[in-house]
Design a protein around this motif. Structure first.
Motif, PDB file in Angstrom:
ATOM      1  N   ARG A   8      -0.808  12.029  -6.839  1.00 44.23           N
ATOM      2  CA  ARG A   8      -1.615  10.863  -7.199  1.00 44.23           C
ATOM      3  C   ARG A   8      -2.343  10.368  -5.967  1.00 44.23           C
ATOM      4  O   ARG A   8      -1.959  10.658  -4.829  1.00 44.23           O
ATOM      5  N   ALA A   9      -3.419   9.602  -6.199  1.00 43.32           N
ATOM      6  CA  ALA A   9      -4.203   9.050  -5.102  1.00 43.32           C
ATOM      7  C   ALA A   9      -3.469   7.861  -4.489  1.00 43.32           C
ATOM      8  O   ALA A   9      -2.501   7.329  -5.049  1.00 43.32           O
ATOM      9  N   THR A  51      -2.379  -3.204 -10.044  1.00 44.95           N
ATOM     10  CA  THR A  51      -2.415  -1.957  -9.290  1.00 44.95           C
ATOM     11  C   THR A  51      -3.852  -1.467  -9.177  1.00 44.95           C
ATOM     12  O   THR A  51      -4.587  -1.438 -10.178  1.00 44.95           O
ATOM     13  N   VAL A  52      -4.253  -1.107  -7.969  1.00 51.63           N
ATOM     14  CA  VAL A  52      -5.618  -0.638  -7.699  1.00 51.63           C
ATOM     15  C   VAL A  52      -5.526   0.754  -7.083  1.00 51.63           C
ATOM     16  O   VAL A  52      -4.846   0.941  -6.063  1.00 51.63           O
ATOM     17  N   GLU A  53      -6.185   1.732  -7.730  1.00 48.11           N
ATOM     18  CA  GLU A  53      -6.251   3.077  -7.159  1.00 48.11           C
ATOM     19  C   GLU A  53      -7.295   3.092  -6.037  1.00 48.11           C
ATOM     20  O   GLU A  53      -8.372   2.494  -6.159  1.00 48.11           O
ATOM     21  N   LEU A  54      -6.969   3.803  -4.956  1.00 47.68           N
ATOM     22  CA  LEU A  54      -7.833   3.835  -3.771  1.00 47.68           C
ATOM     23  C   LEU A  54      -8.193   5.279  -3.451  1.00 47.68           C
ATOM     24  O   LEU A  54      -7.426   5.988  -2.781  1.00 47.68           O
ATOM     25  N   PRO A  55      -9.362   5.737  -3.901  1.00 44.69           N
ATOM     26  CA  PRO A  55      -9.787   7.087  -3.536  1.00 44.69           C
ATOM     27  C   PRO A  55      -9.979   7.205  -2.033  1.00 44.69           C
ATOM     28  O   PRO A  55     -10.136   6.192  -1.329  1.00 44.69           O
ATOM     29  N   TYR A 112       0.848  -1.194   0.000  1.00 46.00           N
ATOM     30  CA  TYR A 112       0.000   0.000   0.000  1.00 46.00           C
ATOM     31  C   TYR A 112       0.883   1.244   0.000  1.00 46.00           C
ATOM     32  O   TYR A 112       1.812   1.364   0.810  1.00 46.00           O
ATOM     33  N   ALA A 116      -1.415   8.356  -0.494  1.00 43.38           N
ATOM     34  CA  ALA A 116      -1.546   9.425  -1.492  1.00 43.38           C
ATOM     35  C   ALA A 116      -0.325  10.336  -1.436  1.00 43.38           C
ATOM     36  O   ALA A 116       0.225  10.609  -0.363  1.00 43.38           O
ATOM     37  N   TRP A 173     -13.012  -4.966  -2.794  1.00 44.17           N
ATOM     38  CA  TRP A 173     -12.784  -3.524  -2.807  1.00 44.17           C
ATOM     39  C   TRP A 173     -14.093  -2.812  -2.506  1.00 44.17           C
ATOM     40  O   TRP A 173     -15.115  -3.077  -3.138  1.00 44.17           O
ATOM     41  N   SER A 182     -11.876   4.620   0.651  1.00 43.77           N
ATOM     42  CA  SER A 182     -11.957   3.250   0.138  1.00 43.77           C
ATOM     43  C   SER A 182     -11.507   2.252   1.213  1.00 43.77           C
ATOM     44  O   SER A 182     -10.801   2.596   2.151  1.00 43.77           O
ATOM     45  N   ARG A 214      -2.776   4.047  -3.544  1.00 44.56           N
ATOM     46  CA  ARG A 214      -2.928   2.851  -4.376  1.00 44.56           C
ATOM     47  C   ARG A 214      -2.306   1.653  -3.676  1.00 44.56           C
ATOM     48  O   ARG A 214      -1.555   1.794  -2.697  1.00 44.56           O
TER      49      ARG A 214
END
Length: 512
Positions: free
Chosen positions: A386-387, A432-436, A361, A364, A402, A439, A389
């Protein structure tokens, strides 16, 4: 009534003319039973069977034969009931209930303390509740001692039964030092009693006392044999329950030592974790998880499952988790870390298999505005930011769930990969997963979603729908709280229009 002790103690009891006499063994009185019965008397079920066989040859013993057959049936039922539980306190209560049902009006269960000279009164019951309460009070003020010449102490020391037909002066002083207590004892209808040992292996772990009210039916040899057999079965059931409880406690302690006790404090993220055995009675297994703080605020998140149960799976799990943590601290990317873990698992004896999911992990990262540009203004978007991730790689493990901040949860799409230990040299793929902000990711093992009663797909759907329901309820509660706060907030007043000042120029109140 008088007392009967094992060999090496004063005279057992006073025999009534034509009714009672000492048996060939000083600890085995015949009571009202037959005299000179043919054959050798044996302990346990053999003694009961001797009575049945003798009754077939002598019709006048039919009543005792029926009692012996009823005793055999009682012991069979008692074994089934005692074998149906592994909880010590439940077994203690069951022993007392069984003894009351067949052997007397009062029951006391004594257990040897782990250390010291004290004999614990584990349970007491009597047809008269006041009598049971009296015994508990007496033992609370004057605990029974292993070295004392009273029934539980003598039986635990010698392993021989102890009959009491009457409380003699010597026994009275040991049991009731206070005359008032002795007087109340007689008023509460405690009569003849037998105390029998509860042997387990080469040790007596307790004693069982059964008694009848004064004037009741006298105890016979069949009664004593039943009491001894019940006590043997009770000792075995209680010892098994204790060992099972100790193994459970040891399993819990081992599992706690192999898993992180508390999640570390992280910047910009929260971690919660829970471990529960998937099968009742199995406290040790191969499931594991870990949270590993890395450099620059990054965090390694791992979860896995060694196939199998018990100590072997836990031992492999401990090695696997230690290797995973070492590779993670060396900053290996998820795919390379799993490849190294696969090589390690393939080298272990016994060809173990394991699944694993590992991710890094990254919080941001704010952007750095250019000097003199509009990016320096508050609220402007960061050019290089960037957010948060997470970079994931899986080795045959279920993908995480998710949970976006404003939509329904769904499972991450990633390459499942082969389990660890299938083939050395396996390559793994990263996702890769973006996590706003807001999340969540739910890591889990297959025991949470897989069952013999339902397929894996249904279990995954139940988990997703359950998390979605929790999220919907949380959002509803949040909206209700916002509405309630808005109703409590006083309404904003409109600004008053400017008006003429009162004459005289003094202070006054402007019209609302």
């Amino acid at each position: 009534m008088s007392q009967a002790r094992g060999t090496g103690y004063p005279a057992p009891w006073q025999a009534a003319p034509g009714n009672q006499r000492p048996a060939r063994r000083s600890t085995r009185p015949r009571g009202d039973g037959p005299r000179g019965a043919p054959g050798t008397r044996r302990g346990g079920l053999g003694a009961l069977w001797d009575v049945v066989q003798s009754a077939r040859r002598r019709p006048r013993w039919h009543a005792e034969a029926r009692a012996a057959m009823e005793g055999l049936s009682f012991l069979s039922d008692a074994s089934l009931e005692l074998g149906g539980s592994l909880e010590p306190y439940k077994i203690i209560n069951l022993i007392v209930a069984l003894a009351r049902r067949r052997l007397g009006d009062g029951v006391m269960l004594w257990l040897r303390a782990p250390e010291g000279d004290v004999v614990d009164l584990a349970a007491v019951d009597h047809v008269d509740p006041e009598a049971a309460a009296f015994i508990r009070a007496v033992i609370a003020t004057h605990p029974a001692r292993l070295s004392a010449d009273i029934p539980p102490g003598v039986v635990l020391r010698t392993g021989q039964p102890y009959w009491i037909q009457d409380v003699t002066g010597e026994l009275r002083r040991g049991l009731f030092p206070d005359d008032d207590q002795y007087s109340k004892f007689h008023k509460l209808r405690w009569g003849p009693s037998i105390t029998v040992p509860m042997p387990y292996g080469d040790r007596v772990i307790g004693a069982l006392t059964v008694s009848r009210v004064p004037g009741g039916q006298a105890y016979t040899q069949v009664d004593q044999t039943l009491a001894e057999d019940l006590a043997r079965r009770a000792a075995l059931a209680l010892a098994n329950a204790r060992m099972f409880l100790e193994s459970q406690e040891a399993g819990r302690a081992l599992q706690r030592s192999l898993l992180p006790a508390h999640p570390p404090a992280l910047e910009g993220a929260e971690v919660a974790m829970e471990y529960r055995p998937g099968t009742a009675g199995t406290e040790v297994g191969g499931d594991f998880y870990d949270v590993i703080p890395l450099a620059d605020g990054r965090v390694g998140l791992a979860i896995g499952d060694v196939m199998g149960r018990g100590l072997h799976a836990a031992a492999v799990m401990g090695q696997l988790r230690a290797a995973l943590r070492a590779y993670a601290l060396e900053e290996w990317p998820p795919a390379d870390l799993l490849a190294r873990l696969d090589t390690m698992v393939c080298s272990l004896p016994g060809l173990p298999l394991a699944t694993c999911l590992y991710g890094i992990y990254e919080p941001a990262r704010p952007g750095t505005p250019l000097a003199g540009s509009r990016d320096e203004q508050p609220g402007a978007a960061a050019r290089d930011g960037r957010a948060a991730r997470i970079v994931l790689a899986g080795a045959g493990h279920p993908a995480p769930l998710w949970v976006p901040p404003d939509s329904d949860p769904n499972y991450v799409e990633l390459d499942p990969g082969l389990p660890l230990g299938v083939a050395a040299g396996t390559q793994y793929v990263e996702t890769t997963v973006e996590l706003p902000p807001g999340s969540s990711l739910v890591f889990f093992t297959d025991g949470l979603v897989e069952s013999r009663r339902r397929p894996l797909v249904d279990g995954l759907d139940l988990l997703r729908l359950g998390v979605a329901g929790q999220l919907a309820r949380r959002r509803t509660d949040s909206r209700r709280a916002d509405l309630a706060a808005a109703r409590r907030r006083p309404p904003a007043r409109a600004a008053a229009p400017p008006g003429p000042r009162p004459a005289g120029g003094g202070g006054g109140v402007a019209p609302a």
